[in-house]
Design a protein around this motif. Structure first.
Motif, PDB file in Angstrom:
ATOM      1  N   ILE A  12      43.957  50.032  46.133  1.00 13.35           N
ATOM      2  CA  ILE A  12      44.376  49.515  47.445  1.00 13.35           C
ATOM      3  C   ILE A  12      43.940  48.062  47.611  1.00 13.35           C
ATOM      4  O   ILE A  12      44.709  47.209  48.081  1.00 13.35           O
ATOM      5  CB  ILE A  12      43.801  50.398  48.576  1.00 13.35           C
ATOM      6  CG1 ILE A  12      44.398  51.814  48.479  1.00 13.35           C
ATOM      7  CG2 ILE A  12      44.100  49.800  49.943  1.00 13.35           C
ATOM      8  CD1 ILE A  12      43.750  52.823  49.398  1.00 13.35           C
ATOM      9  N   TYR A  13      42.683  47.770  47.230  1.00 17.19           N
ATOM     10  CA  TYR A  13      42.203  46.388  47.319  1.00 17.19           C
ATOM     11  C   TYR A  13      43.074  45.458  46.483  1.00 17.19           C
ATOM     12  O   TYR A  13      43.443  44.350  46.914  1.00 17.19           O
ATOM     13  CB  TYR A  13      40.747  46.304  46.843  1.00 17.19           C
ATOM     14  CG  TYR A  13      39.755  46.998  47.741  1.00 17.19           C
ATOM     15  CD1 TYR A  13      40.043  47.220  49.089  1.00 17.19           C
ATOM     16  CD2 TYR A  13      38.524  47.437  47.239  1.00 17.19           C
ATOM     17  CE1 TYR A  13      39.132  47.871  49.911  1.00 17.19           C
ATOM     18  CE2 TYR A  13      37.613  48.090  48.046  1.00 17.19           C
ATOM     19  CZ  TYR A  13      37.926  48.314  49.385  1.00 17.19           C
ATOM     20  OH  TYR A  13      37.024  48.947  50.202  1.00 17.19           O
ATOM     21  N   PHE A  15      46.169  45.858  45.617  1.00 17.29           N
ATOM     22  CA  PHE A  15      47.485  45.713  46.232  1.00 17.29           C
ATOM     23  C   PHE A  15      47.472  44.659  47.331  1.00 17.29           C
ATOM     24  O   PHE A  15      48.337  43.773  47.388  1.00 17.29           O
ATOM     25  CB  PHE A  15      47.933  47.068  46.805  1.00 17.29           C
ATOM     26  CG  PHE A  15      49.233  46.997  47.554  1.00 17.29           C
ATOM     27  CD1 PHE A  15      50.439  46.977  46.874  1.00 17.29           C
ATOM     28  CD2 PHE A  15      49.243  46.925  48.941  1.00 17.29           C
ATOM     29  CE1 PHE A  15      51.646  46.912  47.556  1.00 17.29           C
ATOM     30  CE2 PHE A  15      50.433  46.857  49.639  1.00 17.29           C
ATOM     31  CZ  PHE A  15      51.637  46.840  48.953  1.00 17.29           C
ATOM     32  N   PHE A  16      46.473  44.741  48.210  1.00 21.57           N
ATOM     33  CA  PHE A  16      46.418  43.781  49.319  1.00 21.57           C
ATOM     34  C   PHE A  16      46.105  42.356  48.835  1.00 21.57           C
ATOM     35  O   PHE A  16      46.651  41.382  49.371  1.00 21.57           O
ATOM     36  CB  PHE A  16      45.385  44.223  50.360  1.00 21.57           C
ATOM     37  CG  PHE A  16      45.874  45.319  51.254  1.00 21.57           C
ATOM     38  CD1 PHE A  16      46.893  45.087  52.171  1.00 21.57           C
ATOM     39  CD2 PHE A  16      45.343  46.577  51.173  1.00 21.57           C
ATOM     40  CE1 PHE A  16      47.355  46.095  52.997  1.00 21.57           C
ATOM     41  CE2 PHE A  16      45.803  47.603  51.989  1.00 21.57           C
ATOM     42  CZ  PHE A  16      46.812  47.362  52.911  1.00 21.57           C
ATOM     43  N   LEU A  17      45.254  42.229  47.828  1.00 18.62           N
ATOM     44  CA  LEU A  17      44.955  40.905  47.293  1.00 18.62           C
ATOM     45  C   LEU A  17      46.210  40.285  46.663  1.00 18.62           C
ATOM     46  O   LEU A  17      46.486  39.087  46.837  1.00 18.62           O
ATOM     47  CB  LEU A  17      43.835  40.996  46.255  1.00 18.62           C
ATOM     48  CG  LEU A  17      42.426  41.245  46.813  1.00 18.62           C
ATOM     49  CD1 LEU A  17      41.442  41.462  45.671  1.00 18.62           C
ATOM     50  CD2 LEU A  17      41.974  40.057  47.680  1.00 18.62           C
ATOM     51  N   THR A  18      46.966  41.108  45.931  1.00 15.57           N
ATOM     52  CA  THR A  18      48.209  40.619  45.327  1.00 15.57           C
ATOM     53  C   THR A  18      49.224  40.243  46.400  1.00 15.57           C
ATOM     54  O   THR A  18      49.939  39.235  46.285  1.00 15.57           O
ATOM     55  CB  THR A  18      48.802  41.687  44.395  1.00 15.57           C
ATOM     56  OG1 THR A  18      47.809  42.085  43.441  1.00 15.57           O
ATOM     57  CG2 THR A  18      50.011  41.152  43.656  1.00 15.57           C
ATOM     58  N   ALA A  19      49.293  41.050  47.453  1.00 15.84           N
ATOM     59  CA  ALA A  19      50.217  40.760  48.557  1.00 15.84           C
ATOM     60  C   ALA A  19      49.851  39.442  49.244  1.00 15.84           C
ATOM     61  O   ALA A  19      50.733  38.637  49.589  1.00 15.84           O
ATOM     62  CB  ALA A  19      50.196  41.912  49.564  1.00 15.84           C
ATOM     63  N   ILE A  20      48.535  39.228  49.435  1.00 20.15           N
ATOM     64  CA  ILE A  20      48.086  37.970  50.056  1.00 20.15           C
ATOM     65  C   ILE A  20      48.431  36.779  49.172  1.00 20.15           C
ATOM     66  O   ILE A  20      48.901  35.726  49.638  1.00 20.15           O
ATOM     67  CB  ILE A  20      46.568  38.030  50.339  1.00 20.15           C
ATOM     68  CG1 ILE A  20      46.275  39.076  51.432  1.00 20.15           C
ATOM     69  CG2 ILE A  20      46.044  36.663  50.756  1.00 20.15           C
ATOM     70  CD1 ILE A  20      44.811  39.361  51.615  1.00 20.15           C
ATOM     71  N   THR A  46      56.528  46.611  46.341  1.00 19.75           N
ATOM     72  CA  THR A  46      55.641  47.771  46.412  1.00 19.75           C
ATOM     73  C   THR A  46      55.947  48.767  45.300  1.00 19.75           C
ATOM     74  O   THR A  46      55.041  49.310  44.654  1.00 19.75           O
ATOM     75  CB  THR A  46      55.785  48.468  47.782  1.00 19.75           C
ATOM     76  OG1 THR A  46      55.536  47.519  48.818  1.00 19.75           O
ATOM     77  CG2 THR A  46      54.829  49.638  47.912  1.00 19.75           C
ATOM     78  N   TRP A  49      54.827  47.385  41.952  1.00 16.81           N
ATOM     79  CA  TRP A  49      53.358  47.357  41.912  1.00 16.81           C
ATOM     80  C   TRP A  49      52.806  48.740  41.556  1.00 16.81           C
ATOM     81  O   TRP A  49      51.921  48.880  40.709  1.00 16.81           O
ATOM     82  CB  TRP A  49      52.806  46.894  43.259  1.00 16.81           C
ATOM     83  CG  TRP A  49      51.314  47.099  43.350  1.00 16.81           C
ATOM     84  CD1 TRP A  49      50.653  48.139  43.910  1.00 16.81           C
ATOM     85  CD2 TRP A  49      50.304  46.245  42.806  1.00 16.81           C
ATOM     86  NE1 TRP A  49      49.301  47.995  43.765  1.00 16.81           N
ATOM     87  CE2 TRP A  49      49.053  46.830  43.096  1.00 16.81           C
ATOM     88  CE3 TRP A  49      50.338  45.020  42.112  1.00 16.81           C
ATOM     89  CZ2 TRP A  49      47.848  46.258  42.718  1.00 16.81           C
ATOM     90  CZ3 TRP A  49      49.132  44.452  41.743  1.00 16.81           C
ATOM     91  CH2 TRP A  49      47.908  45.062  42.042  1.00 16.81           C
TER      92      TRP A  49
END
Length: 376
Positions: A12-13, A15-20, A46, A49
Motif C-alpha cells: 500500500i505504501y 502504491f501511494f508513493l508511486t501515485a504521488i 491501478t 500496478w
C-alpha cells in the motif's frame, strides 16, 4: 481487515508513493494525460500496478510454488495465442481457435481443480474430443451458413458448450460430498474424544473406592477387583462399538451399583426396576453418567436416608431411563451441572440428534433425570 492491511502495508505504501510520484511528473509536464480520460488512466495505472507489483511482493511465495506459476503462465500464454490466432485468421467459427479455446479450458480445470480433473480426466477429454470432432465435421464438411444447416450447426455448438455447466454442477456435487464426509469424520472424532472423557472419569472414582478398601484390608477388595476388571473389559471392548445390546448395558450398570454397595457402610436404598417388552441395541456408556451423578451428588453428600430409584423401560418405541436421588441442599456441587452431564448432552447430540430427550429437575431435595431415546 486490520490484519490484512498490516500484511500488505508495504504494498500500500509503495502504491501511494508511486501515485504521488506520477502526480508530480504530470504536474511538471513530464507525463501527458488526456484530461477527459483521467478516471480511465487511474484505473489502468491501478490495474498494471497490481499486476506487476503483487508478484514481486510475493516473490518468496511464488518461488515455493514455481510449478503452479509456470502452469498459470502457460495458460495465459495459450489464451494470448488463441486471441491472436482468432484475430489473424479472419474466418467465422475458426476451428483452430475453437480447438485452442477448448484446450485452454481443459488446462484451467487441470491447474485449478487438479483432484477433480484427475478423477474425471478421461470423461472430460473424451467428451470434448467427441464434441469437437462432430463440430469440425459440421463446420468443414457441410454448408454451415446456409439456412438448411443452421439447426445442425447450433447443435454442434451446443455440444461444445453443454459440458461446461455439467462439469461445474459435478464439481459442486463433489464439494458437497466432501463436506459431508468431512463433517462425518469430525463427528466420529468428537464422539471418540467424548468416550475417552467418560472412561477415565469413571475409573478414577472406582479406583478411589478400591484404594479405600485395600487400606482397610477388606475381604471385599478381591470382589471389587474382579468387578472392576469386568467393567474395564466392557468399557474398552464394548464401549468402542457403535451399539451394544441393552441387556449388556444393564449388567454394566448393575456391576457399578454393586461396587458402590461394597464401598458404603451406611444404608443406601437402591431400587433398579427394569421393564423390557422388546429388546434392542443402544449406544454404550450413556446411562452410567446419570447413575454416577446420583452417587456423587446424592449418596456421598448424605449421612443417612440416601436413596436412588431407577426405572429402565424398553419397548418397541423407545428406551426410557428415569433416575431419582435425594441430596443435601447445601452441597455446592449441586448448583451447576458437572462435566459428565455436559459430556452426555454432547454425545446425545452427535449420536441421536433428533431422537432423544433429556429432562432434569430438582424439587424438595430430590434430583430427577429422565433420558428418552426414541427408536428410529
Amino acid at each position: 481487515m486490520i490484519q490484512l492491511i498490516k500484511k500488505y502495508r508495504g504494498f500500500i505504501y509503495g502504491f501511494f508513493l508511486t501515485a504521488i510520484l506520477a502526480a508530480i511528473l504530470i504536474e511538471i509536464g513530464f507525463l501527458l494525460i488526456d484530461e477527459s480520460e483521467v478516471i480511465v488512466n487511474i484505473l489502468i495505472f491501478t490495474f498494471w500496478w497490481i499486476m506487476i507489483s503483487l508478484p514481486i511482493y510475493h516473490i518468496k511465495y511464488l518461488k515455493k510454488r514455481r510449478v503452479t506459476v509456470f502452469k498459470i503462465s502457460g495458460l495465459l500464454l495459450l489464451l494470448i495465442i488463441t486471441i491472436l490466432v482468432d484475430s489473424l485468421i479472419n474466418i467465422p467459427d475458426n476451428p483452430v481457435s475453437i480447438f485452442l479455446l477448448i484446450t485452454f479450458w481443459i488446462g484451467v480445470s487441470y491447474v485449478f481443480f487438479p483432484k477433480f480433473f484427475n478423477k474425471y480426466k478421461y470423461y472430460i477429454i473424451g467428451i470434448y474430443c467427441i464434441a469437437f470432432a462432430y463440430w469440425s465435421y459440421v463446420r468443414l464438411f457441410s454448408e454451415s451458413f446456409s439456412v438448411y444447416q443452421l439447426e445442425e450447426k447450433d447443435l454442434a455448438i451446443s455440444l461444445l458448450l453443454i459440458p461446461i455447466p455439467v462439469f461445474i454442477v459435478l464439481w459442486i456435487y463433489e464439494q458437497w460430498v466432501w463436506l459431508r464426509t468431512l463433517k462425518s469424520e469430525k463427528t466420529q472424532a468428537e464422539l471418540a474424544m467424548l468416550k475417552m472423557q467418560v472412561n477415565p472419569h469413571f475409573f478414577f472414582n472406582t479406583l478411589n473406592n478400591l484404594y479405600s478398601l485395600t487400606i482397610k484390608k477388606s475381604d471385599e477388595a478381591p470382589d471389587v477387583v474382579l468387578k472392576l476388571s469386568d467393567m474395564m473389559r466392557y468399557t474398552i471392548y464394548e464401549g468402542k462399538k457403535e451399539t451394544v445390546s441393552v441387556e449388556d448395558e444393564i449388567e454394566y450398570l448393575k456391576n457399578y451399583i454393586d461396587l458402590h454397595r461394597i464401598r458404603y457402610h451406611k444404608t443406601v436404598d437402591i431400587k433398579f426396576d427394569v421393564d423390557i417388552t422388546e429388546s434392542g441395541k443402544i449406544a454404550p456408556l450413556l446411562f452410567i453418567i446419570l447413575l454416577e451423578n446420583a452417587f456423587k451428588h446424592g449418596v456421598e453428600t448424605l449421612s443417612e436416608d440416601a436413596f436412588i430409584k431407577i426405572n429402565f423401560e424398553i419397548n418397541k418405541n423407545h428406551f426410557r431411563f428415569v433416575i431419582e436421588n435425594n441430596y443435601e441442599e447445601s452441597d455446592p456441587d449441586n448448583t451447576e451441572p458437572g462435566i459428565g452431564l455436559e459430556n452426555l448432552k454432547k454425545r446425545l447430540k452427535l449420536i441421536y440428534p433428533e431422537n432423544h430427550e433429556l429432562i432434569t429437575s430438582k424439587k424438595k431435595n430430590i434430583y430427577k433425570a429422565e433420558l428418552t431415546i426414541f427408536k428410529s
